[in-house]
Design an enzyme around this catalytic site. Structure first.
Site, PDB file in Angstrom:
ATOM      1  CG  LEU A   1       2.935  -4.287 -25.895  1.00 28.23           C
ATOM      2  CD1 LEU A   1       4.096  -4.322 -24.912  1.00 28.23           C
ATOM      3  CD2 LEU A   1       2.445  -5.699 -26.210  1.00 28.23           C
TER       4      LEU A   1
ATOM      5  CB  SER B   1       1.378   1.156 -25.139  1.00 23.59           C
ATOM      6  OG  SER B   1       0.325   1.086 -26.088  1.00 23.59           O
TER       7      SER B   1
ATOM      8  CB  SER C   1      -7.671   4.242 -25.047  1.00 20.69           C
ATOM      9  OG  SER C   1      -7.969   3.051 -25.738  1.00 20.69           O
TER      10      SER C   1
ATOM     11  CB  SER D   1      -3.801  -3.408 -34.659  1.00 20.14           C
ATOM     12  OG  SER D   1      -3.262  -2.191 -34.209  1.00 20.14           O
TER      13      SER D   1
END
Length: 221
Positions: A42, A45, A48, A115
């Protein structure tokens, strides 16, 4: 490099051009093999954050790396796409193809994308050979991600200002069998980074020239 494992192409009159410098050649030059590390989860989460931190560690080890970040690519390559299901699918298709090319160039590619759909993640994996793609699920509850809401997008989605926002009015399909699960709600960032680097060192990377033959998915001559 073999003929690409892609979907049927509309470019019927194009012929795949075999490169003169192979992926194996690049691995030997680099002293490590390449792969795709696919972070999914999400928004909020930690995808990155972890991808960047892992890149820093690998870079200091002499590993050639690059991070493909979802927001960054939507400013360029995918700037023409929206967030409906079809656009999300095309977004991941483009990203997966770019990641594959970068992997073939000898780079360890770290991708940080929500994704959300299992089918698109499966497609990304099937574009490359077995052992070249590692899916890492950044596990955090929707409540935790909303509490973080670093970009303020969850609040906007709750107010109806953003449509098709994953977790609010668009689904996220949890991976059935990821290569690694990180509970980013409970686990400190440094701990997660160490786990990822350890996993990659064991499964995908090698720094010693003498071990290249065991690290590569082909026979190093």
């Amino acid at each position: 490099m073999t003929t690409p494992l892609t979907l049927d192409s509309a470019a019927k009159n194009c012929v795949w051009e075999k490169p003169s410098i192979s992926r194996q050649d690049r691995a030997i030059l680099n002293g490590h093999r390449s792969c795709i590390v696919w972070f999914t989860g999400l928004s909020g989460s930690g995808k990155s954050t972890l991808a960047r931190r892992v890149e820093e560690v690998l870079f200091r080890k002499g590993i050639r790396t690059f991070v493909l970040d979802g927001d960054n690519l939507r400013h360029g390559l995918c700037s023409d796409l929206g967030f409906d299901a079809g656009s999300r699918k095309e977004n991941i298709r483009r990203v997966a193809e770019v990641a594959k090319m970068m992997m073939e160039s000898g780079i360890v590619v770290l991708t940080a994308f929500i994704s959300p759909f299992a089918e698109e993640r499966r497609l990304a994996r099937t574009l490359v050979n077995e052992g070249d793609f590692f899916e890492i699920y950044c596990k955090a509850s929707l409540a935790e991600c909303e509490a973080r809401d670093v970009k303020g997008f969850y609040k906007k989605a709750r107010l109806g200002q953003i449509k098709n926002y994953t977790g609010i009015n668009s689904p996220y399909e949890i991976p059935d069998n990821p290569d690694l699960i990180l509970d980013t709600e409970l686990e400190a960032v440094d701990v997660s980074v160490a786990r990822i680097v350890g996993f990659l060192d064991e499964m995908a990377l090698v720094c010693a020239q003498a071990r290249l033959s065991t690290a590569l998915p082909w026979s190093a001559q």
